[in-house]
Structures are given as structure tokens and as C-alpha cells.
Write a protein that holds these residues in place. Structure first.
Motif, mmCIF file in Angstrom:
data_model
loop_
_atom_site.group_PDB
_atom_site.id
_atom_site.type_symbol
_atom_site.label_atom_id
_atom_site.label_comp_id
_atom_site.label_asym_id
_atom_site.label_seq_id
_atom_site.Cartn_x
_atom_site.Cartn_y
_atom_site.Cartn_z
ATOM 1 N N SER A 35 -8.735 -2.588 3.590
ATOM 2 C CA SER A 35 -9.192 -3.682 4.430
ATOM 3 C C SER A 35 -8.457 -3.630 5.761
ATOM 4 O O SER A 35 -7.290 -3.246 5.828
ATOM 5 C CB SER A 35 -8.920 -5.019 3.734
ATOM 6 N N SER A 36 -9.139 -4.035 6.810
ATOM 7 C CA SER A 36 -8.508 -4.030 8.127
ATOM 8 C C SER A 36 -7.504 -5.161 8.299
ATOM 9 O O SER A 36 -6.679 -5.128 9.212
ATOM 10 C CB SER A 36 -9.579 -4.125 9.216
ATOM 11 N N SER A 37 -7.562 -6.147 7.410
ATOM 12 C CA SER A 37 -6.708 -7.321 7.618
ATOM 13 C C SER A 37 -6.060 -7.850 6.346
ATOM 14 O O SER A 37 -5.477 -8.933 6.372
ATOM 15 C CB SER A 37 -7.543 -8.446 8.239
ATOM 16 N N ARG A 156 -14.721 -8.019 -3.393
ATOM 17 C CA ARG A 156 -14.516 -7.706 -1.985
ATOM 18 C C ARG A 156 -13.082 -7.234 -1.813
ATOM 19 O O ARG A 156 -12.164 -7.847 -2.354
ATOM 20 C CB ARG A 156 -14.782 -8.906 -1.077
ATOM 21 N N GLY A 158 -10.991 -7.186 1.137
ATOM 22 C CA GLY A 158 -11.087 -7.682 2.499
ATOM 23 C C GLY A 158 -12.539 -7.873 2.877
ATOM 24 O O GLY A 158 -13.283 -8.601 2.205
ATOM 25 N N GLU A 159 -12.975 -7.194 3.922
ATOM 26 C CA GLU A 159 -14.355 -7.329 4.398
ATOM 27 C C GLU A 159 -15.313 -6.349 3.731
ATOM 28 O O GLU A 159 -16.514 -6.354 4.018
ATOM 29 C CB GLU A 159 -14.397 -7.113 5.915
#
Length: 326
Positions: A35-37, A156, A158-159
Motif C-alpha cells: 500500500s502507498s500509505s 483491501r 490499503g487502496e
């Protein structure tokens, strides 16, 4: 045995862990979803703690700042896709309910280590030492799933949407595939043992079956529309690579049914297929004993699980026969 793990980007936020050499017992693939975050996830873990630590070291620089690997999705219960998760003791371990039964059935790390390093000189032990002696389970603790499901499960990371689908019984009784619809990637686990012209692999080894179930699982993978397929062992595949594997499975199913109908035992059928050399580029031909024994149980309507040591003993016997033949 020198074992390397390459963690390669295959889509946005998705990495494949490809083990080299790509052929041989226990040299499993897996993946990393980033995930990017937020937290990340592994798809399958390597065979021992040493390899798990190496995968963790390769994964860490790819994570978002301050993020960890909170989840391990396990495609099935064989140790070469599970035991290295011991390096992530706080991670959620997700798999199918059916995989719990397979884990209970298989030897744990200490038990397998005792078998492999028993010092016995019988052909079976010598075979196991040759192929498994390079793994180190001395500090590898059993790993227990913490979340199980039946059928399908949406997650999920993250996104990134992740869809899990149970496709067993196939390779084992509890296989699942991991579909990333936005990235058009599927992690197939040991539903697929891959081989290409550029990188030959090994004959698959299927403990549950029937072969028709494995064929259906491969078709399920194609039905997702995925363009990149990460097999449990061997090189990355595209859709044509999966279709080529289906051709192999269809051949195996047809020959198994014909030889069963002709009265040959599963061991004799494996000898016959080895002699036919239809797929000479594939290694570990002796593994046909396992897959054909599984298929014969279904053809005979047997429901009781076999003695795994008896099957492994027959497989080792065929290996030494083939080696003697040159």
C-alpha cells in the motif's frame, strides 16, 4: 544448495518473490502487496526462517514509511508456503478452513527435520536428505492461521482490492488463489507448477486432486482475466502459459484414466509415463507417483487419506530407478 529470492515488480504495488533456481523441492514463489500509505501483505512465505528473514529484508525497503507487513495470505498448507511466516509473529495469517486440516495432517518443522536428518541410510531417507537437506528448520516454529474462510473473501491492502477464492481440493484440500483485479494479477499457489521454453520446471506434485479439480482451478484463473500469473513454483506465466499447463494436465488425466482402466497400479502408471518421456524437459519425474496415486484414489472412489510415507517411499524408489537408467 544456494537459494536466491528475487523480489520483482510486476504491477503497481505488487511484487513477485521468485526463487532461483526455479526447479526443485521447496523452492516456492510468493509475493508482496504494498500500500502507498499503510500496511503491506505477503502472499505465501518461504520454507524456513532463514529464507523468511531474507524475504523480509527485501520487502522492508519497498514499504510505505513506518508501515509493516500485517498480513500473510497462505495459498495452501504446505510448509514451503507457510513456515517462513514465523518471522512475522504478529501478522494475521489468512487461509481457507480446509487448509487447517492439511496443516494438522502434515509434519511440522521439527518433525520433518527429524525425518530428513535421521541419519538412516534407506533409499527414502537418502532421497529426502538430497532434496530437503539444504533447508534449516532448527529455529522454525509452527505457524497457525489466525483467520480462515470458506468460498470467497474480499480484502483491501490499503487502496488495493484483493479477492481470495477457494479452489480446492486441487493441489491440496484447501487451495486458494489471490486475485488483484485492478492489477490483473493472480497468485496461483501450487495449483500451477510453471515451466516455459526459456526456464523449464518440474513435474507438478499434487496430494489431493482430482486432476479435473486442478484443471478447473486453472480455468478459474483464466476466467479472472489476469494477464500475469505467479505460480507456486517456476517462472512467471502469461495466459498462454496457463493454457500450455492445462494441456499437460489434460494429457495426465487422459493417461491416468487409460492406464487405470488397463489394470496398472499407480506406480506402474508412473513408470509408464516416465518411459514415454512426453515432457522430457520437466524434472523430478518421480513426482508422477504422487499425482497418479491421488488420481487413482478418485478413480477408485476411495475417501481415506493414504499413508504419506508409503507414497514418498514409492516416489523415492522410482527416482533411484530412473537415475540408474541414466
Amino acid at each position: 544448495m544456494m537459494i536466491n529470492q528475487d523480489v520483482l515488480p510486476i504491477a503497481d504495488g505488487v511484487y513477485a518473490r521468485l526463487t532461483t533456481p526455479g526447479a526443485g523441492w521447496g523452492l516456492s514463489n510468493g509475493g508482496l502487496i504494498v500500500s502507498s500509505s499503510g500496511p503491506a501483505a505477503w502472499v505465501d512465505a518461504p520454507y524456513d526462517r532463514r529464507l523468511g528473514e531474507a524475504f523480509l529484508a527485501a520487502s522492508t525497503p519497498l514499504l510505505a514509511p513506518g508501515a509493516g507487513i500485517d498480513t500473510v495470505i497462505v495459498t495452501h498448507g504446505n510448509g514451503d508456503h507457510l513456515w517462513g511466516a514465523s518471522v512475522l509473529p504478529s501478522a494475521e495469517i489468512i487461509t481457507t478452513e480446509e487448509t487447517l486440516h492439511h496443516i494438522e495432517y502434515d509434519p511440522d518443522p521439527a518433525e520433518l527435520r527429524a525425518i530428513v536428518h535421521s541419519g538412516a541410510s534407506d533409499p527414502t531417507t537418502r532421497y529426502l536428505l538430497r532434496h530437503f537437506g539444504g533447508f534449516d528448520w532448527s529455529d522454525c516454529v509452527p505457524v497457525a492461521p489466525t483467520r480462515t474462510f470458506r468460498g470467497e473473501l474480499d480484502l483491501r491492502v490499503g487502496e488495493i482490492p484483493v479477492h481470495l477464492r477457494a479452489v480446492g481440493p486441487a493441489h491440496t484440500g484447501g487451495d486458494l488463489i489471490v486475485h488483484l483485479p485492478e492489477q490483473r494479477v493472480v497468485f496461483a499457489g501450487d495449483v500451477i507448477f510453471a515451466s516455459t521454453d526459456e526456464q523449464p520446471g518440474d513435474h507438478p506434485v499434487h496430494w489431493a486432486g482430482p486432476i479435473s479439480g486442478i484443471i478447473q482451478a486453472c480455468q478459474d484463473i483464466l476466467d479472472t482475466g489476469a494477464l500475469t500469473i505467479v505460480p507456486g513454483h517456476g517462472p512467471l506465466l502469461d495466459r498462454d502459459g496457463v493454457r500450455a499447463h492445462l494441456t499437460y494436465l489434460e494429457y495426465l488425466a487422459e493417461r491416468a484414466q487409460a492406464l487405470h482402466g488397463a489394470g496398472l497400479t499407480a506406480y506402474e502408471a508412473a513408470q509408464r509415463l516416465a518411459a514415454e518421456r512426453r515432457y522430457p524437459e520437466l524434472g523430478l519425474t518421480e513426482r508422477l507417483v504422487v499425482t497418479l496415486s491421488s488420481e487413482y484414489r478418485h478413480l477408485d472412489g476411495e475417501t481415506q487419506a493414504p499413508d504419506p510415507l508409503q507414497i514418498v517411499t514409492q516416489m523415492a524408489r522410482l527416482a533411484w530407478e530412473l537415475e540408474a537408467q541414466g
